[in-house]
Design a protein around this motif. Structure first.
Motif, PDB file in Angstrom:
ATOM      1  N   ALA A 103      21.211   7.461 -13.885  1.00  6.85           N
ATOM      2  CA  ALA A 103      22.638   7.130 -13.849  1.00  6.85           C
ATOM      3  C   ALA A 103      23.250   6.727 -15.182  1.00  6.85           C
ATOM      4  O   ALA A 103      24.238   7.308 -15.618  1.00  6.85           O
ATOM      5  CB  ALA A 103      22.880   6.032 -12.811  1.00  6.85           C
ATOM      6  N   GLU A 130      22.735  13.977 -11.416  1.00  9.79           N
ATOM      7  CA  GLU A 130      22.197  12.627 -11.515  1.00  9.79           C
ATOM      8  C   GLU A 130      21.151  12.395 -10.431  1.00  9.79           C
ATOM      9  O   GLU A 130      21.227  12.978  -9.350  1.00  9.79           O
ATOM     10  CB  GLU A 130      23.327  11.616 -11.348  1.00  9.79           C
ATOM     11  CG  GLU A 130      22.896  10.164 -11.342  1.00  9.79           C
ATOM     12  CD  GLU A 130      23.988   9.235 -10.844  1.00  9.79           C
ATOM     13  OE1 GLU A 130      23.643   8.179 -10.276  1.00  9.79           O
ATOM     14  OE2 GLU A 130      25.174   9.565 -10.996  1.00  9.79           O
ATOM     15  N   ARG A 229      25.151   0.899  -5.603  1.00  8.37           N
ATOM     16  CA  ARG A 229      24.393   1.925  -6.320  1.00  8.37           C
ATOM     17  C   ARG A 229      25.155   2.437  -7.532  1.00  8.37           C
ATOM     18  O   ARG A 229      24.562   2.827  -8.533  1.00  8.37           O
ATOM     19  CB  ARG A 229      24.090   3.101  -5.383  1.00  8.37           C
ATOM     20  CG  ARG A 229      23.157   2.755  -4.235  1.00  8.37           C
ATOM     21  CD  ARG A 229      22.905   3.966  -3.363  1.00  8.37           C
ATOM     22  NE  ARG A 229      22.280   5.042  -4.109  1.00  8.37           N
ATOM     23  CZ  ARG A 229      20.966   5.168  -4.273  1.00  8.37           C
ATOM     24  NH1 ARG A 229      20.153   4.284  -3.738  1.00  8.37           N
ATOM     25  NH2 ARG A 229      20.472   6.178  -4.954  1.00  8.37           N
ATOM     26  N   ASP A 230      26.475   2.439  -7.451  1.00 11.00           N
ATOM     27  CA  ASP A 230      27.306   3.048  -8.491  1.00 11.00           C
ATOM     28  C   ASP A 230      27.537   2.081  -9.642  1.00 11.00           C
ATOM     29  O   ASP A 230      27.901   0.916  -9.437  1.00 11.00           O
ATOM     30  CB  ASP A 230      28.646   3.459  -7.875  1.00 11.00           C
ATOM     31  CG  ASP A 230      29.565   4.094  -8.888  1.00 11.00           C
ATOM     32  OD1 ASP A 230      29.264   5.213  -9.331  1.00 11.00           O
ATOM     33  OD2 ASP A 230      30.579   3.459  -9.237  1.00 11.00           O
ATOM     34  N   TRP A 231      27.337   2.563 -10.887  1.00 13.03           N
ATOM     35  CA  TRP A 231      27.533   1.709 -12.059  1.00 13.03           C
ATOM     36  C   TRP A 231      28.966   1.229 -12.173  1.00 13.03           C
ATOM     37  O   TRP A 231      29.228   0.080 -12.505  1.00 13.03           O
ATOM     38  CB  TRP A 231      27.144   2.465 -13.336  1.00 13.03           C
ATOM     39  CG  TRP A 231      25.699   2.384 -13.650  1.00 13.03           C
ATOM     40  CD1 TRP A 231      24.756   3.366 -13.507  1.00 13.03           C
ATOM     41  CD2 TRP A 231      24.989   1.251 -14.168  1.00 13.03           C
ATOM     42  NE1 TRP A 231      23.521   2.906 -13.889  1.00 13.03           N
ATOM     43  CE2 TRP A 231      23.634   1.621 -14.300  1.00 13.03           C
ATOM     44  CE3 TRP A 231      25.369  -0.042 -14.511  1.00 13.03           C
ATOM     45  CZ2 TRP A 231      22.665   0.748 -14.769  1.00 13.03           C
ATOM     46  CZ3 TRP A 231      24.403  -0.908 -14.983  1.00 13.03           C
ATOM     47  CH2 TRP A 231      23.073  -0.523 -15.107  1.00 13.03           C
TER      48      TRP A 231
END
Length: 305
Positions: A103, A130, A229-231
């Motif tokens: 990521a 990704e 989970r997402d930056w």
């Protein structure tokens, strides 16, 4: 039943299972039921006359025979797909390279490398995606990506124990940092003392092999306030003052307003490596060109090795 009677569908399903690591994940990716996936695998194992997968509580693992089949399956499926494209009058994918990346590599390293390659070799097409490091390693083994940018933490063991061993090149080494809201007391200095991380709330991200986002050297049970989970989601939660999260310095260009990235002192330095991985066979020319572009981008965005 001879292995030559194995269906193309079964080979596709087997490659997907090898990459995803579980029958459930492969079924979801293919739009099949899990029982349909199981039937395809069973038919392939009957044709091979030997088990191809070892069923375990945490998923599946390729047997030695399975590793042979997945290498051949990748080649067969790719050739059939190329033939279908040619018959349909679509452009040949000669000059295409498939790249996988974890990521945070997508914040600066991968885009910079792709931009460089587009300038220097515009005829090369890169298809990228990704994934977590374990998933990308499985994709390499399954032949669905040609190169993979992986993350590695101490003690820097090989990413898997399969044979043949993957060819690994360290692109960068970097220290792990902590992202804090700009209004937080810890944001006032130029670094954070490790002892001051005790008692803080954390925003974590779940990985396949460990919890991400919490300072590894923390000497207490972490207080995890949020998991994402997402930056971008994690950094926005930091900006809103809901906690801290660990980040690599490479994410600096992608920081939203209200977030500061600071190094940590007063404990062991937490080093991380960014690796470029591929299978042992000689890379194609497009893959070699992309590898060169990734190494050049790593020199600009991190600590080259």
């Amino acid at each position: 039943m001879a292995f030559s009677d194995a269906s193309l569908t079964a080979l596709r399903v087997f490659r997907e299972v090898a990459e995803r690591g579980t029958l459930t994940a492969a079924a979801a990716a293919l739009g099949y039921t899990q029982s349909a996936v199981s039937r395809q695998i069973a038919s392939l194992e009957r044709a091979a006359g030997t088990p191809l997968l070892e069923r375990r509580h945490d998923g599946v693992r390729l047997t030695p025979a399975g590793r042979i089949v997945v290498r051949r399956a990748a080649s067969v499926v790719d050739q059939v797909d190329a033939t279908a494209r040619e018959l349909a009058g679509l452009p040949d994918e000669h000059g295409t390279v498939r790249l996988g990346w974890f990521a945070s590599a997508g914040a600066a390293l991968v885009p910079r490398a792709l931009a460089t390659l587009r300038r220097t070799h515009p005829a090369i097409t890169v298809i990228s995606r990704e994934g977590s490091t374990p998933a990308l390693v499985r994709a390499l083994r399954a032949g669905t990506v040609d190169l993979a940018v992986l993350a590695s933490a101490p003690p820097f063991r090989p990413p898997d124990t399969e044979t043949p061993a993957l060819v690994l090149r360290t692109l960068t080494e970097r220290t792990l940092c902590v992202a804090v809201p700009t209004g937080h007391p810890l944001a006032r200095g130029e670094f954070i003392d490790a002892a001051d991380l005790n008692g803080q709330q954390w925003i974590a991200g779940s990985g396949e092999d460990r919890v991400l986002g919490v300072w590894p050297g923390l000497d207490e049970r972490p207080q995890i306030a949020h998991t994402a989970r997402d930056w971008l989601a994690k950094l926005q939660l930091v900006a809103a003052g809901f906690g801290l999260t660990t980040v690599p310095p490479v994410l600096t260009p992608a920081l939203p307003p209200g977030v500061r990235i600071l190094p940590v002192r007063g404990g062991p330095v937490e080093w991380r490596r960014v690796l470029l991985a591929r299978l042992p066979q000689a890379p194609t020319d497009p893959a070699a060109r992309l590898a060169d572009a990734l190494r050049a981008a790593a020199t600009e965005t991190g600590v080259p090795v």
